[in-house]
Design a protein around this motif. Sequence first.
Motif, PDB file in Angstrom:
ATOM      1  N   ARG A   1       0.882  -1.151   0.000  1.00  0.00           N
ATOM      2  CA  ARG A   1       0.000   0.000   0.000  1.00  0.00           C
ATOM      3  C   ARG A   1       0.919   1.200   0.000  1.00  0.00           C
ATOM      4  N   THR A   2       0.913   1.982  -1.062  1.00  0.00           N
ATOM      5  CA  THR A   2       1.936   3.025  -1.203  1.00  0.00           C
ATOM      6  C   THR A   2       1.404   4.435  -1.009  1.00  0.00           C
ATOM      7  N   GLY A   3       0.116   4.603  -0.843  1.00  0.00           N
ATOM      8  CA  GLY A   3      -0.392   5.961  -0.653  1.00  0.00           C
ATOM      9  C   GLY A   3      -1.878   5.944  -0.399  1.00  0.00           C
ATOM     10  N   GLU A   4      -2.405   7.089  -0.035  1.00  0.00           N
ATOM     11  CA  GLU A   4      -3.839   7.201   0.259  1.00  0.00           C
ATOM     12  C   GLU A   4      -4.392   8.482  -0.317  1.00  0.00           C
ATOM     13  N   LEU A   5      -5.597   8.432  -0.832  1.00  0.00           N
ATOM     14  CA  LEU A   5      -6.263   9.640  -1.309  1.00  0.00           C
ATOM     15  C   LEU A   5      -7.600   9.798  -0.607  1.00  0.00           C
TER      16      LEU A   5
ATOM     17  N   GLY B   1      -6.157   0.152  -6.428  1.00  0.00           N
ATOM     18  CA  GLY B   1      -6.072  -0.191  -5.020  1.00  0.00           C
ATOM     19  C   GLY B   1      -7.452  -0.558  -4.524  1.00  0.00           C
ATOM     20  N   ARG B   2      -7.768  -0.078  -3.347  1.00  0.00           N
ATOM     21  CA  ARG B   2      -9.103  -0.350  -2.826  1.00  0.00           C
ATOM     22  C   ARG B   2      -9.459   0.692  -1.778  1.00  0.00           C
TER      23      ARG B   2
ATOM     24  N   ARG C   1     -11.237   6.341   2.324  1.00  0.00           N
ATOM     25  CA  ARG C   1      -9.940   6.629   1.722  1.00  0.00           C
ATOM     26  C   ARG C   1      -9.666   5.624   0.616  1.00  0.00           C
ATOM     27  N   ALA C   2      -9.069   6.110  -0.467  1.00  0.00           N
ATOM     28  CA  ALA C   2      -8.601   5.201  -1.515  1.00  0.00           C
ATOM     29  C   ALA C   2      -7.160   4.839  -1.185  1.00  0.00           C
ATOM     30  N   VAL C   3      -6.876   3.562  -1.070  1.00  0.00           N
ATOM     31  CA  VAL C   3      -5.533   3.091  -0.726  1.00  0.00           C
ATOM     32  C   VAL C   3      -4.874   2.601  -2.019  1.00  0.00           C
TER      33      VAL C   3
END
Length: 883
Positions: free
Chosen positions: A297-301, A324-325, A399-401
């Motif tokens: 998991r490299t980031g979140e939006l 991602g998810r 959050r989008a992961v």
Amino acid sequence: MHVTAPRAEHRTDPLGLGESRPRLSWTTATDRPGWRQSAYEIEAGTERFTAESAESVLVPWPFAPLTSRQRVQVRVRVRSAEGDWSGWSPPAAFEAGLLHPADWSARFVSPPADEHLLRGDFTVRQAVTAARLHVTALGVYEAELNGVRVGDHVLAPGWTSYHHRLRYQTFDVTGLIRPGPNTLGAILADGWYRGRLGFEGGATGIYGDRLALLAQLELTFADGGTRTFGTGPGWRCAAGPLIAASIYDGETHDARLEVPGWSSPAPPPDPATWRPVEVVEHDLATLVAPTGPPVRRTGELAPVEVLTSPSGRTVLDFGQNLVGRLRITAEGAAGERVVLRHAEVLEDGEPATRLLRTAAATDVYVLRGGGPEVWEPRFTFHGFRYASVEGPADPGLVRAVVCHTDMPRTGRFECSDPLVERLHENAVWSMRGNFLDLPTDCPQRDERLGWTGDLQVFAPTAAFLYDCAGLLESWLADVAAEQAPSGAVPVAVPNVLGERSVFAAAGWGDAIVLVPWTLYRRYGDAGLLERCFPAMCRYVDHVAELAGPSRLWTEGYQFGDWLDPAAPPDRPGAGRTPKEVVATAYLAHSAGVLARAAEVLGRDAERERYQALAAAVGEAFAAAYVRPEGTVLGDSATGYALALTFGLLPEPGQREFAGRRLAEVIAEGGHRIATGFLGTPLVCDALTEAGQVATAYRLLLQRECPSWLYAVTMGGTTIWERWDSLRPDGTVNLGEMTSFNHYALGAVADWLHRCVAGLAPAAPGYRRLLIRPRPGGGLTRARAALRTPYGPAEAAWRLDGEQAGEQGGELDGELDGELEVTAVVPPNTSALVHLPGGEPFEVGSGRHRWTVPVPAGLPAPVSVPVSVPVSVPVSVRVDKATD
Ligand code: RAM
């Protein structure tokens, strides 16, 4: 002089190495201009090895081969050309994995029905000084030790051609072991192993119909003794909250069925719910250690907007198409459901799930009740910018992961045109989304396959943006493993499409030759080239046989210049360029590249053989498809681009003619794109080499459909599969193959790096750089920066008067100033510098700055409207990768 800790192979983490003789790489940082290494010394444990050598990338392991589990501290120091030694680098701890099948005492265990929780209990009676978990699954897994998640990998063990190669992971779990009772647990799901794969319904159980876990925990005690605890007959399994998990269809989790403490010693497993597992056989010789980093998991939006669709649904917009998810926070009564649907675009205001074809891409969470509950699926991923949320989840807290292979970011590009920068950023996002353990075509619909052609054209771009050598090394091993005895290569690897997909398709099968070559050029890995060489030869021999004595490749099904905008939506292969022109050009090119590979490897017989083949095919191409003056059969942009870049125009004047004609064909088409998957990556290079740089820029900067910037002006945040995936009237293309996250057409980024900014490799691994910027198109500045295997490199230019951050426009009409070019050349390398209007010259390492008069005929800078319709996502934490 500072030397970095040595790296092993292309690994970012040297735990569980699969190579007994890992090659070593390091870089030296120094302010001394023109710095060269004259010798190196490697220390491993108590042994030392010194070599009079300037090599610092993938140097051979000089000591006895590592044995399984062997751990050794390795450090390096170097001597400069002046004769002084650096200090020692920081040490790196290299540790071998389990190198032989016989190292595994654990056995694969499988739940008898559809249980997905597995556990094994053991007792520790002495102080543990080190603990390693070697683990893999038939399926995908997450391991836990005493209630704590082991590692942070996503969808381990990843997707390989499981019949041939199954990856295992090695984790340091020393800190998770307790004195007394311990529990090792794992959750299993179908993943790629047993889940549905392939379009038109696809198939399930392609690799097998039983999930299984293989886990071997190795403990080292304070007194030096060891003990191994692994999966075997004593293990137990139980059902749990995972109701369904599918890569395409999504995950369903019923939190009411969670089993508290399932991976903890207390409470002990109740035999009524924890049934014995069954030991199953699986060939341990297929087990391989990773060659690259895992998926993480490299980031979140956070959502940029919460919308209500015309039908009344709550739809989140993350402002960025990503892979991602979702992680949700829900609150409600036990049994209430949250349903999450994913889509890349909206169609009539509703999520366009039609484009996903048969992939449901739907996650369902059933609440346990009684408080805020946080959930994120484990065993699926989706390609989306929008998500609809039904049920008691707070939309603002979703959050989008972002998930993908956690490759080090290595390359950056900037320029004065924000649309071009966004185009480049779109290529980065499409790479992130599609480098999820292996290179895929698309991440959203019922496909997500390792299409060879897509990667073949994108590999040079990929190798600049991220260090993807380890990931592609693994994929190439699968390509070779899946190559048919005839030499034909499946069009997508791993092959889940069956026999019908194993045929030589020009531009697709050629990946087996061209990708190892690209990796050699970009990373300097001759060892990989050596390993791939037999497969490369088999493929070219096969195609040469298909071409037969005519040396023209006219037989068999071809994708051709796939998705040429002139092709009808339902016949993507029916482009302007005759398929035999594409195919024969590729045969000549691959034979020529193979001859160069043979030369690198010192294989003279093969070099001669493939040089002769390349020449013969080239002659046949020219005789059959090129008119004396240089017209290429079909008179298409792709035909000229292939002939120019693959060197297929031997007669005097033909290249000049073809270059001019290519520029004309593009002008006749209104400077819009007239090329598909195979022509597009070459067309700007062909124009540049033919001295038609201005036309290349007009093509790059075109905003009308079809063009690269068209998608950007339509709000695209990734590269699209079709030039008009979204049509000018805002409707979605009706073709049933319409992805918004497909990197192939983003291969133009490689031209931005090499020609617009001017940073290219002149020797393998960037041992020598080519700094050759080609200002134009009204740009006022450009910059490419790359962490090469030798250290950071950079090429940048700006026109006199341009201030950082300016939008252009101020300089209209005033172009008699100076062009400033700056470069960073890494230590132990040199650069060939070719500035506009001058002769090439050579420089050594260090920082350089030159000014030259602005080249004649350079168009005035363009005024970029301030309100460009570029969507800029609000990111919480997007790119943790280092630069
Ligand atoms: C489709 C995709 C893919 C391409 C193949 C030939 O499935 O567009 O990217 O490689 O066709």
